[in-house]
Design a protein around this motif. Structure first.
Motif, PDB file in Angstrom:
ATOM      1  N   UNK A 132       4.784 -12.692  -3.708  1.00  0.00           N
ATOM      2  CA  UNK A 132       3.914 -11.682  -4.301  1.00  0.00           C
ATOM      3  C   UNK A 132       3.985 -10.397  -3.490  1.00  0.00           C
ATOM      4  N   UNK A 133       4.055  -9.270  -4.209  1.00  0.00           N
ATOM      5  CA  UNK A 133       3.993  -7.957  -3.555  1.00  0.00           C
ATOM      6  C   UNK A 133       2.894  -7.157  -4.241  1.00  0.00           C
ATOM      7  N   UNK A 134       1.961  -6.691  -3.435  1.00  0.00           N
ATOM      8  CA  UNK A 134       0.868  -5.872  -3.942  1.00  0.00           C
ATOM      9  C   UNK A 134       1.150  -4.401  -3.664  1.00  0.00           C
ATOM     10  N   UNK A 135       0.897  -3.588  -4.665  1.00  0.00           N
ATOM     11  CA  UNK A 135       1.067  -2.136  -4.584  1.00  0.00           C
ATOM     12  C   UNK A 135       2.426  -1.721  -4.020  1.00  0.00           C
ATOM     13  N   UNK A 136       3.514  -2.191  -4.673  1.00  0.00           N
ATOM     14  CA  UNK A 136       4.841  -1.841  -4.190  1.00  0.00           C
ATOM     15  C   UNK A 136       5.200  -0.370  -4.403  1.00  0.00           C
ATOM     16  N   UNK A 137       4.485   0.304  -5.306  1.00  0.00           N
ATOM     17  CA  UNK A 137       4.766   1.702  -5.611  1.00  0.00           C
ATOM     18  C   UNK A 137       3.465   2.481  -5.712  1.00  0.00           C
ATOM     19  N   UNK A 186       7.066   1.011 -11.351  1.00  0.00           N
ATOM     20  CA  UNK A 186       6.330  -0.221 -11.641  1.00  0.00           C
ATOM     21  C   UNK A 186       6.988  -0.972 -12.787  1.00  0.00           C
ATOM     22  N   UNK A 187       7.275  -0.261 -13.853  1.00  0.00           N
ATOM     23  CA  UNK A 187       7.858  -0.898 -15.034  1.00  0.00           C
ATOM     24  C   UNK A 187       9.222  -1.516 -14.765  1.00  0.00           C
ATOM     25  N   UNK A 188      10.092  -0.763 -14.090  1.00  0.00           N
ATOM     26  CA  UNK A 188      11.442  -1.275 -13.785  1.00  0.00           C
ATOM     27  C   UNK A 188      11.377  -2.510 -12.894  1.00  0.00           C
ATOM     28  N   UNK A 189      10.536  -2.465 -11.868  1.00  0.00           N
ATOM     29  CA  UNK A 189      10.455  -3.564 -10.912  1.00  0.00           C
ATOM     30  C   UNK A 189       9.854  -4.813 -11.558  1.00  0.00           C
ATOM     31  N   UNK A 190       8.803  -4.627 -12.316  1.00  0.00           N
ATOM     32  CA  UNK A 190       8.158  -5.757 -12.986  1.00  0.00           C
ATOM     33  C   UNK A 190       9.106  -6.407 -13.982  1.00  0.00           C
ATOM     34  N   UNK A 191       9.901  -5.609 -14.680  1.00  0.00           N
ATOM     35  CA  UNK A 191      10.839  -6.143 -15.680  1.00  0.00           C
ATOM     36  C   UNK A 191      11.888  -7.054 -15.048  1.00  0.00           C
ATOM     37  N   UNK A 215       0.836  -1.211   0.000  1.00  0.00           N
ATOM     38  CA  UNK A 215       0.000   0.000   0.000  1.00  0.00           C
ATOM     39  C   UNK A 215       0.865   1.254   0.000  1.00  0.00           C
ATOM     40  N   UNK A 216       1.856   1.275  -0.872  1.00  0.00           N
ATOM     41  CA  UNK A 216       2.859   2.337  -0.864  1.00  0.00           C
ATOM     42  C   UNK A 216       2.327   3.719  -1.215  1.00  0.00           C
ATOM     43  N   UNK A 217       1.151   3.797  -1.821  1.00  0.00           N
ATOM     44  CA  UNK A 217       0.587   5.127  -2.091  1.00  0.00           C
ATOM     45  C   UNK A 217       0.371   5.898  -0.792  1.00  0.00           C
ATOM     46  N   UNK A 218       0.240   5.163   0.302  1.00  0.00           N
ATOM     47  CA  UNK A 218       0.042   5.785   1.607  1.00  0.00           C
ATOM     48  C   UNK A 218       1.271   6.471   2.168  1.00  0.00           C
ATOM     49  N   UNK A 219       2.455   6.180   1.609  1.00  0.00           N
ATOM     50  CA  UNK A 219       3.662   6.856   2.102  1.00  0.00           C
ATOM     51  C   UNK A 219       4.473   7.484   0.970  1.00  0.00           C
ATOM     52  N   UNK A 220       3.808   7.740  -0.159  1.00  0.00           N
ATOM     53  CA  UNK A 220       4.434   8.427  -1.295  1.00  0.00           C
ATOM     54  C   UNK A 220       4.143   9.910  -1.152  1.00  0.00           C
ATOM     55  N   UNK A 240      11.879   5.314  -6.073  1.00  0.00           N
ATOM     56  CA  UNK A 240      11.273   4.028  -6.408  1.00  0.00           C
ATOM     57  C   UNK A 240      12.324   2.944  -6.597  1.00  0.00           C
ATOM     58  N   UNK A 241      13.466   3.306  -7.185  1.00  0.00           N
ATOM     59  CA  UNK A 241      14.543   2.333  -7.382  1.00  0.00           C
ATOM     60  C   UNK A 241      15.094   1.861  -6.035  1.00  0.00           C
ATOM     61  N   UNK A 242      15.283   2.783  -5.114  1.00  0.00           N
ATOM     62  CA  UNK A 242      15.779   2.407  -3.787  1.00  0.00           C
ATOM     63  C   UNK A 242      14.770   1.519  -3.051  1.00  0.00           C
ATOM     64  N   UNK A 243      13.487   1.827  -3.212  1.00  0.00           N
ATOM     65  CA  UNK A 243      12.456   1.009  -2.585  1.00  0.00           C
ATOM     66  C   UNK A 243      12.441  -0.386  -3.214  1.00  0.00           C
ATOM     67  N   UNK A 244      12.597  -0.442  -4.530  1.00  0.00           N
ATOM     68  CA  UNK A 244      12.660  -1.740  -5.222  1.00  0.00           C
ATOM     69  C   UNK A 244      13.836  -2.567  -4.711  1.00  0.00           C
ATOM     70  N   UNK A 245      14.960  -1.926  -4.477  1.00  0.00           N
ATOM     71  CA  UNK A 245      16.128  -2.639  -3.957  1.00  0.00           C
ATOM     72  C   UNK A 245      15.847  -3.232  -2.574  1.00  0.00           C
TER      73      UNK A 245
END
Length: 177
Positions: free
Chosen positions: A53-58, A66-71, A8-13, A35-40
């Motif tokens: 599974x991760x829901x709403x990572x960004x 979203x695109x970088x992480x999914x790739x 639910x990352x929209x809550x802390x963006x 977002x890259x640091x969070x993905x790491x």
């Protein structure tokens, strides 16, 4: 046991970054991460724990993250807030990530005790049901209904379980049939 996380990352963006200290009323914007640091961080957790599974990572509007992480294709990524059953957002998401989509049937907050979505999951062969932790009677009832629904549906119907998990842009086993 496997782990699925709803971040639910929209809550802390905030202001184009992710505030990991978001519960503090006056958190320091200089400490927000990208977002890259969070993905790491997520990828580190995936290596260390059995996360599938991760829901709403960004944030739903951080399309680049979203695109970088999914790739990277490590695990299933669920875009609940990303699409929110909104046809325009679904169209945009498909244009930005055209392959590897799956379906997850989910109840909403304040759901009743009816087990219809368990029947729907089996009937449609979606393979995933999201009803929350088995902490209340309405969620337990749905989990308990999956197996009987499968038996009552007859030949060819079954709960697909992890056969429906995707990984990044990789199609699920059921989609390859």
């Amino acid at each position: 046991m496997k782990i699925a996380i709803d971040v639910a990352s929209s809550g802390f963006y905030k202001d184009g970054g992710y505030d990991l200290d978001f519960k503090k009323p006056k958190s320091d914007p200089a400490k927000f991460i990208t977002g890259k640091e969070l993905a790491d961080i997520y990828l580190g957790y995936v290596k260390k724990y059995p996360i599938i599974s991760i829901e709403d990572p960004f944030d739903q509007d951080d399309w680049g993250a979203w695109g970088r992480f999914t790739a990277q294709g490590a695990i299933q990524i669920v875009g609940d807030d990303l699409t929110v059953a909104n046809p325009v957002r679904i169209k945009t998401a498909i244009e930005k990530k055209p392959d590897g989509w799956g379906v997850m049937v989910s109840h909403r907050s304040g759901e009743t005790g009816t087990t219809f979505i368990a029947d729907l999951v089996v009937a449609l062969g979606t393979g995933q049901i999201k009803t929350g932790a088995p902490a209340r009677s309405e969620t337990v009832a749905k989990y308990n209904a999956v197996t009987p629904s499968e038996a009552l549906a007859g030949t060819g119907a079954y709960y697909a379980g992890d056969k429906w998990l995707s990984a990044g842009r990789q199609a699920t086993a059921l989609q390859k049939k």
